[in-house]
Motif scaffolding. Structure first.
Motif, PDB file in Angstrom:
ATOM      1  N   CYS A 106       1.034  -0.769   0.366  1.00  0.00           N
ATOM      2  CA  CYS A 106       0.371  -0.144   0.187  1.00  0.00           C
ATOM      3  C   CYS A 106       0.880   1.335  -0.008  1.00  0.00           C
ATOM      4  CB  CYS A 106      -0.909   0.274   0.830  1.00  0.00           C
ATOM      5  SG  CYS A 106      -2.900   1.183   0.800  1.00  0.00           S
ATOM      6  N   ARG A 107       1.791   1.029   0.531  1.00  0.00           N
ATOM      7  CA  ARG A 107       2.594   2.568   0.324  1.00  0.00           C
ATOM      8  C   ARG A 107       3.723   2.278  -0.412  1.00  0.00           C
ATOM      9  NH1 ARG A 107       5.423   5.263   4.724  1.00  0.00           N
ATOM     10  NH2 ARG A 107       2.536   5.595   5.641  1.00  0.00           N
ATOM     11  N   LEU A 108       4.242   1.735  -1.109  1.00  0.00           N
ATOM     12  CA  LEU A 108       5.175   1.115  -2.678  1.00  0.00           C
ATOM     13  C   LEU A 108       3.797   1.790  -3.460  1.00  0.00           C
ATOM     14  CD1 LEU A 108       7.281   0.662  -3.934  1.00  0.00           C
ATOM     15  CD2 LEU A 108       6.047  -1.696  -4.666  1.00  0.00           C
ATOM     16  N   ALA A 109       2.451   1.724  -3.299  1.00  0.00           N
ATOM     17  CA  ALA A 109       1.724   2.224  -4.614  1.00  0.00           C
ATOM     18  C   ALA A 109       1.316   4.047  -4.565  1.00  0.00           C
ATOM     19  CB  ALA A 109       0.435   1.359  -4.271  1.00  0.00           C
ATOM     20  N   ALA A 110       1.172   4.061  -3.173  1.00  0.00           N
ATOM     21  CA  ALA A 110       1.691   5.932  -3.049  1.00  0.00           C
ATOM     22  C   ALA A 110       2.972   6.427  -2.729  1.00  0.00           C
ATOM     23  CB  ALA A 110       1.139   5.886  -1.067  1.00  0.00           C
ATOM     24  N   GLU A 111       3.917   5.593  -2.739  1.00  0.00           N
ATOM     25  CA  GLU A 111       5.401   6.314  -2.942  1.00  0.00           C
ATOM     26  C   GLU A 111       5.379   6.323  -4.803  1.00  0.00           C
ATOM     27  OE1 GLU A 111       7.703   3.715  -0.820  1.00  0.00           O
ATOM     28  OE2 GLU A 111       7.640   5.663   0.959  1.00  0.00           O
ATOM     29  N   SER A 112       4.805   4.896  -5.631  1.00  0.00           N
ATOM     30  CA  SER A 112       5.040   5.239  -7.128  1.00  0.00           C
ATOM     31  C   SER A 112       4.105   5.532  -7.762  1.00  0.00           C
ATOM     32  CB  SER A 112       4.301   4.236  -6.954  1.00  0.00           C
ATOM     33  OG  SER A 112       5.913   3.394  -6.554  1.00  0.00           O
ATOM     34  N   GLY A 113       2.984   6.627  -7.087  1.00  0.00           N
ATOM     35  CA  GLY A 113       1.464   7.693  -7.890  1.00  0.00           C
ATOM     36  C   GLY A 113       0.411   6.725  -8.210  1.00  0.00           C
ATOM     37  N   LEU A 114       0.734   5.545  -7.957  1.00  0.00           N
ATOM     38  CA  LEU A 114      -0.118   4.518  -8.229  1.00  0.00           C
ATOM     39  C   LEU A 114      -1.699   4.844  -7.432  1.00  0.00           C
ATOM     40  CD1 LEU A 114       2.220   1.713  -9.127  1.00  0.00           C
ATOM     41  CD2 LEU A 114       0.755   3.079 -11.201  1.00  0.00           C
ATOM     42  N   HIS A 115      -1.840   5.483  -7.366  1.00  0.00           N
ATOM     43  CA  HIS A 115      -3.080   6.075  -6.279  1.00  0.00           C
ATOM     44  C   HIS A 115      -3.911   5.173  -6.089  1.00  0.00           C
ATOM     45  CE1 HIS A 115      -0.791  10.188  -6.337  1.00  0.00           C
ATOM     46  NE2 HIS A 115      -0.786   9.486  -7.570  1.00  0.00           N
ATOM     47  N   GLU A 116      -4.981   4.911  -7.540  1.00  0.00           N
ATOM     48  CA  GLU A 116      -5.941   3.900  -7.452  1.00  0.00           C
ATOM     49  C   GLU A 116      -5.358   2.461  -6.802  1.00  0.00           C
ATOM     50  OE1 GLU A 116     -10.198   2.444  -7.952  1.00  0.00           O
ATOM     51  OE2 GLU A 116      -8.619   4.546  -8.147  1.00  0.00           O
ATOM     52  N   HIS A 117      -4.531   2.652  -6.481  1.00  0.00           N
ATOM     53  CA  HIS A 117      -4.112   0.748  -6.174  1.00  0.00           C
ATOM     54  C   HIS A 117      -3.836   1.124  -5.160  1.00  0.00           C
ATOM     55  CE1 HIS A 117      -2.651  -0.413 -10.410  1.00  0.00           C
ATOM     56  NE2 HIS A 117      -2.426  -1.691  -9.736  1.00  0.00           N
ATOM     57  N   CYS A 118      -3.077   2.555  -4.772  1.00  0.00           N
ATOM     58  CA  CYS A 118      -3.096   2.542  -3.163  1.00  0.00           C
ATOM     59  C   CYS A 118      -4.259   2.683  -1.932  1.00  0.00           C
ATOM     60  CB  CYS A 118      -2.659   3.900  -3.167  1.00  0.00           C
ATOM     61  SG  CYS A 118      -2.311   4.222  -1.242  1.00  0.00           S
ATOM     62  N   TRP A 119      -4.755   3.548  -2.936  1.00  0.00           N
ATOM     63  CA  TRP A 119      -6.849   3.661  -2.348  1.00  0.00           C
ATOM     64  C   TRP A 119      -7.406   2.271  -2.213  1.00  0.00           C
ATOM     65  CZ3 TRP A 119     -12.069   2.464  -3.735  1.00  0.00           C
ATOM     66  CH2 TRP A 119     -12.645   3.838  -2.361  1.00  0.00           C
ATOM     67  N   GLN A 120      -7.395   1.722  -3.058  1.00  0.00           N
ATOM     68  CA  GLN A 120      -8.280   0.051  -3.125  1.00  0.00           C
ATOM     69  C   GLN A 120      -8.066  -0.681  -1.964  1.00  0.00           C
ATOM     70  OE1 GLN A 120     -10.784  -0.989  -4.842  1.00  0.00           O
ATOM     71  NE2 GLN A 120     -11.067   0.111  -6.777  1.00  0.00           N
ATOM     72  N   LEU A 121      -6.417  -1.379  -1.765  1.00  0.00           N
ATOM     73  CA  LEU A 121      -5.792  -2.209  -0.863  1.00  0.00           C
ATOM     74  C   LEU A 121      -6.339  -1.201   0.621  1.00  0.00           C
ATOM     75  CD1 LEU A 121      -1.554  -2.546  -2.874  1.00  0.00           C
ATOM     76  CD2 LEU A 121      -3.518  -4.223  -2.070  1.00  0.00           C
ATOM     77  N   ALA A 122      -5.812  -0.387   0.583  1.00  0.00           N
ATOM     78  CA  ALA A 122      -6.488   0.223   1.351  1.00  0.00           C
ATOM     79  C   ALA A 122      -7.977  -0.625   2.029  1.00  0.00           C
ATOM     80  CB  ALA A 122      -5.962   1.525   1.975  1.00  0.00           C
ATOM     81  N   SER A 123      -8.411  -0.015   1.325  1.00  0.00           N
ATOM     82  CA  SER A 123     -10.027  -0.534   1.394  1.00  0.00           C
ATOM     83  C   SER A 123      -9.821  -2.138   1.686  1.00  0.00           C
ATOM     84  CB  SER A 123     -10.737  -0.004   0.582  1.00  0.00           C
ATOM     85  OG  SER A 123     -12.086  -0.067   0.241  1.00  0.00           O
ATOM     86  N   MET A 124      -9.514  -2.568   0.755  1.00  0.00           N
ATOM     87  CA  MET A 124      -9.431  -4.177   1.209  1.00  0.00           C
ATOM     88  C   MET A 124      -8.748  -4.790   2.546  1.00  0.00           C
ATOM     89  SD  MET A 124     -11.291  -4.542  -1.475  1.00  0.00           S
ATOM     90  CE  MET A 124     -11.219  -4.094  -3.091  1.00  0.00           C
ATOM     91  N   LEU A 125      -7.913  -3.824   3.297  1.00  0.00           N
ATOM     92  CA  LEU A 125      -7.517  -4.579   3.930  1.00  0.00           C
ATOM     93  C   LEU A 125      -8.387  -4.078   5.732  1.00  0.00           C
ATOM     94  CD1 LEU A 125      -3.762  -3.453   3.417  1.00  0.00           C
ATOM     95  CD2 LEU A 125      -4.656  -5.737   4.583  1.00  0.00           C
ATOM     96  N   ARG A 126      -9.092  -2.683   5.008  1.00  0.00           N
ATOM     97  CA  ARG A 126     -10.263  -2.541   5.870  1.00  0.00           C
ATOM     98  C   ARG A 126     -11.162  -3.546   6.995  1.00  0.00           C
ATOM     99  NH1 ARG A 126     -15.838  -1.349   6.800  1.00  0.00           N
ATOM    100  NH2 ARG A 126     -15.508   0.944   7.358  1.00  0.00           N
ATOM    101  N   GLN A 127     -11.586  -4.910   6.750  1.00  0.00           N
ATOM    102  CA  GLN A 127     -12.045  -5.440   7.099  1.00  0.00           C
ATOM    103  C   GLN A 127     -11.463  -6.571   8.167  1.00  0.00           C
ATOM    104  OE1 GLN A 127     -15.527  -4.783   8.137  1.00  0.00           O
ATOM    105  NE2 GLN A 127     -15.667  -7.717   9.611  1.00  0.00           N
ATOM    106  N   TYR A 128     -10.088  -6.870   7.615  1.00  0.00           N
ATOM    107  CA  TYR A 128      -9.781  -7.493   8.155  1.00  0.00           C
ATOM    108  C   TYR A 128      -8.674  -6.998   9.903  1.00  0.00           C
ATOM    109  CZ  TYR A 128      -5.515  -9.655   9.894  1.00  0.00           C
ATOM    110  OH  TYR A 128      -4.212 -10.866  10.060  1.00  0.00           O
ATOM    111  N   PHE A 129      -8.184  -5.206   9.252  1.00  0.00           N
ATOM    112  CA  PHE A 129      -8.012  -4.598  11.055  1.00  0.00           C
ATOM    113  C   PHE A 129      -8.980  -4.480  11.421  1.00  0.00           C
ATOM    114  CE2 PHE A 129      -4.941  -3.184   7.489  1.00  0.00           C
ATOM    115  CZ  PHE A 129      -3.623  -4.349   7.804  1.00  0.00           C
ATOM    116  N   PHE A 130     -10.239  -4.092  10.916  1.00  0.00           N
ATOM    117  CA  PHE A 130     -11.533  -4.465  12.100  1.00  0.00           C
ATOM    118  C   PHE A 130     -11.248  -5.856  13.181  1.00  0.00           C
ATOM    119  CE2 PHE A 130     -15.654  -5.182  13.427  1.00  0.00           C
ATOM    120  CZ  PHE A 130     -15.927  -4.553  14.043  1.00  0.00           C
ATOM    121  N   LEU A 131     -11.670  -6.486  12.509  1.00  0.00           N
ATOM    122  CA  LEU A 131     -11.566  -8.336  12.943  1.00  0.00           C
ATOM    123  C   LEU A 131     -10.238  -8.474  13.865  1.00  0.00           C
ATOM    124  CD1 LEU A 131     -11.906 -11.221  12.968  1.00  0.00           C
ATOM    125  CD2 LEU A 131     -10.688 -11.454  11.692  1.00  0.00           C
TER     126      LEU A 131
END
Length: 741
Positions: free
Chosen positions: A481-506
């Motif tokens: 997720c951080r690599l995507a942010a640093e690489s300017g791949l914004h859509e990948h970063c946003w999507q990865l963070a979104s997909m991890l949300r439920q796991y981190f809630f659990l």
């Protein structure tokens, strides 16, 4: 043509200096050690065709430097090609540890293994030669006919490898056979060699062997003589050899080696700083020896200063070069035998931010299928450039990662590196989405229109397999997720963070939940997508809310509400309103929370959003419990449970049952509360939520305390603490009751 090595070296130095390159800079570019190139330019080492090509290529000489040595015979003739020492050179006086490995060598030389060859293999710089010599010295009394060291690796770039014919020729001369009587054909030579050692007890230490073919004819036919072999490669073709992997040193032994060589200041330094230096050297003996020698020879560095220099990953390999020994040069030699595809993969692995990489990610980086990826990894593993952590996971040593990143990866085009990064993120995003779909199947997700050549979307057949993968891979996903942010791949970063949300809630990993959502917020701002920014800000507020940082959560929820209103997003507005209502509940504003949650419930039902409507029902039940409306609370909690069961949302079911138990406890229905908490504990454990399990156990402790069973209460509370640690009384009512007991 220049006539001597001195003249050739002078020509190379002149060309380099005219190009304005220092020797250090040039050495880094051509991936040879500075010390070796210095000797070449001073005429102390032969100018090989390989060296000339490297200079010509880097200095853009158009073939002029190659022409200086083209057709010029090497100083090394066939007769003196083999570096052979009769007897053994003295072992290192500062040899540390390796007790287990020495025991295995001792067992081999004493004939406890039914083999005549023992291969010590490991990554460059692991200390294979030092270990072999120490083991050989320990066994000298077992070999009355002598010990011989044969050095197969000249380590001079461009020099042809020593052949089996070369070694057989040298050994037969050692046995006293005149040159005229040595057969020209290898088979005849090998037969003569075997006849001469048949009744001897001889130990051959074959150092830095490149291929099995170099030593196959040397394998003794009888049981008296032995071959102790070191190699950077596994030499798989030696089917019957005893194999001894030589790994990096354990931390304590690595520290001892550094202190032994590093002088008085190293011996008296604090364990903590020595530990950091040792870790930065990757516990690799060559790196430790070079680092210790450089530190010992300096009169100005403190060990803290030296550690600070090593801390810079981009400069670390240059620090681990003392002019005579170079970790980077040793790694470079390991790379020379690789195919182009394997070397490319070795460089691309450095793009992955984690040390341990799943084979699917390896294939994605290489842009190939799994079968081909495994073949390439096998090549790297045989050369000890990577290690299999398991059948499907690959690890690269930290110093090798640095070498690959600094000296191999830059040889590829920017387009190649960028494409590999995108493939890596695509693959892991598809896996994250497929696993998240099992954890939270009813949450809306932005569709992923991504290529899936490795079948990531079909990876997980059930909830258990998805959860197991996330337990294993979440650290890599955070880094990606951080690599995507640093690489300017914004859509990948946003999507990865979104997909991890439920796991981190659990799992209640709030720190990583927040860090990924901060990356997502930054990515959404950078892309200018206000809709995604609103979702990321809302998710960030949820993470803070779940951790109990209620004032911070309120600020994020209000920001998200404003963004959703600007976008005229009715679903987003309802969700932000719901989040604010939940926050009001835990801030003690129970009537306001109940009012807003009822409004939210109506909106979700109108939109047929059953899952979120059930969450609102659970919130309503909690608010009604605080307002002493216990019958309504139980009814609404049971309604929420029924909705969650219909949707097969196991975690939500466990939370609803805990909510029912909480209402019964406050109503004074302790027997019913105990039954519900026991049920909730079982449900939470089954779905993998330690947090909800601990909440139920805390509630059971409260029931015991309320009914006078202090021992039972203490037991349940201790069990809750062991399961998840202390719960926050701000957002967990059961913890609040326990604290007041």
């Amino acid at each position: 043509m220049a006539e001597t090595s001195r003249e050739l070296g002078r020509e190379l130095r002149k060309a380099r200096e005219e190009a304005g390159l220092s020797l250090s800079t040039f050495a880094e570019r051509v991936r040879f050690s500075k010390g070796y190139l210095s000797k070449v330019e001073r005429g102390q080492r032969d100018v090989t065709l390989g060296i000339a090509r490297a200079y010509d290529r880097e200095l853009d000489a158009g073939g002029a430097l190659i022409a200086l040595v083209a057709g010029r015979p090497s100083r090394r003739s066939k007769r003196n090609a083999v570096a052979m020492t009769v007897g053994l050179p003295p072992p290192s006086p500062r040899f540390v540890g390796r007790a287990r490995e020495l025991e295995r060598i001792d067992a081999f030389v004493r004939g406890e293994h039914d083999t005549n060859a023992c291969v010590l293999s490991g990554m460059a710089g692991a200390g294979k030669t030092a270990l072999a010599l120490r083991g050989a010295w320990n066994a000298t009394e077992l070999f009355p006919d002598g010990c011989i060291l044969v050095e197969f690796g000249d380590h001079s770039p461009g020099v042809a490898e020593v052949s089996a014919d070369d070694v057989l020729d040298a050994l037969l001369r050692f046995f006293g056979i005149p040159a005229r009587d040595i057969p020209a054909h290898r088979t005849a030579r090998a037969g003569l060699y075997q006849s001469r050692i048949r009744r001897k007890r001889l130990l051959l230490v074959c150092d830095d062997v490149g291929t099995a073919g170099q030593i196959t004819p040397l394998l003794p036919a009888g049981s008296g003589s032995k071959l102790l072999v070191t190699s950077r490669n596994r030499l798989n073709a030696l089917d019957d050899a005893t194999r001894l992997p030589v790994e990096v040193l354990p931390s304590a032994e690595a520290a001892s080696l550094f202190r032994a060589i590093g002088g008085e200041h190293a011996r008296t330094a604090a364990d903590s700083v020595v530990g950091r230096v040792v870790a930065r050297c990757g516990r690799l003996p060559l790196a430790l020896r070079v680092a210790a020698a450089r530190f010992q020879s300096s009169v100005t560095w403190s060990l803290d200063d030296f550690d600070e220099r090593l801390a810079d990953e981009n400069a670390r390999l240059s620090v681990l070069d003392d002019g005579e020994r170079s970790v980077a040069a040793a790694f470079n030699l390991s790379c020379q035998a690789l195919t182009g595809a394997a070397l490319r993969l070795f460089g691309l692995l450095a793009l992955h931010p984690a040390r341990q990489v799943e084979i699917g990610s390896v294939a994605a980086l290489a842009g190939t299928d799994l079968v081909r990826a495994r073949r390439l990894v096998d090549q790297l593993s045989d050369a000890h450039l990577v290690t299999y952590a398991s059948a499907d996971r690959v690890t690269t040593h930290d110093l090798l990662r640095t070498f690959a990143r600094n000296q191999v990866l830059p040889c590829m085009t920017e387009d190649d590196r960028r494409a590999a990064t995108v493939r890596l993120l695509d693959h892991n995003l598809l896996l994250a989405a497929a696993s998240d779909a099992h954890l939270d199947p009813h949450r809306y997700r932005t569709p992923l229109a991504l290529p899936d050549p490795l079948g990531a979307a079909r990876r997980f057949p059930d909830h258990a397999s998805a959860l197991a993968w996330l337990h294993r891979e979440w650290p890599s996903l955070v880094k990606l997720c951080r690599l995507a942010a640093e690489s300017g791949l914004h859509e990948h970063c946003w999507q990865l963070a979104s997909m991890l949300r439920q796991y981190f809630f659990l799992t209640k990993q709030w720190e990583h939940w927040i860090s990924t959502q901060l990356d997502a917020v930054s990515a959404a701002r950078a892309s200018g997508d206000r809709q995604k920014l609103a979702i990321a800000v809302s998710n960030l507020g949820t993470a803070h809310f779940d951790r109990g940082d209620l004032p911070v959560a309120v600020d994020y929820f209000q920001e998200a509400l404003g963004l959703f209103r600007d976008a005229e997003d009715e679903h987003g507005i309802t969700t932000a309103t719901s989040h604010l209502a939940w926050t009001a509940l835990y801030l003690g504003e129970h009537e306001n929370a109940l009012h807003d949650l009822r409004s939210v419930l109506v909106s979700y039902r109108r939109a047929s959003n059953t899952r979120n409507a059930a969450i609102a029902l659970r919130g309503i039940a909690l608010a009604e419990t605080e307002l002493a409306r216990y019958a309504d609370a139980v009814r609404h909690a049971e309604m929420a449970r029924a909705e969650f069961e219909a949707l097969d949302l196991r975690l939500d079911v466990a939370m609803a049952v805990n909510c029912t138990a909480w209402a019964h406890f406050h109503a004074g229905n302790h027997a019913e509360a105990r039954l519900r908490y026991e049920e909730a504990a079982a449900l939470a454990e089954k779905c993998g939520s330690r947090y909800e399990t601990a909440r139920a156990l805390t509630g059971l402790g409260n029931v015991h305390a309320a009914t006078g069973n202090d021992a039972g209460a203490a037991e349940r509370w201790a069990e809750a603490d062991a399961t998840c640690g202390p719960l926050d009384p701000v957002v967990v009512g059961e913890a609040r009751v326990r604290a007041a007991t």
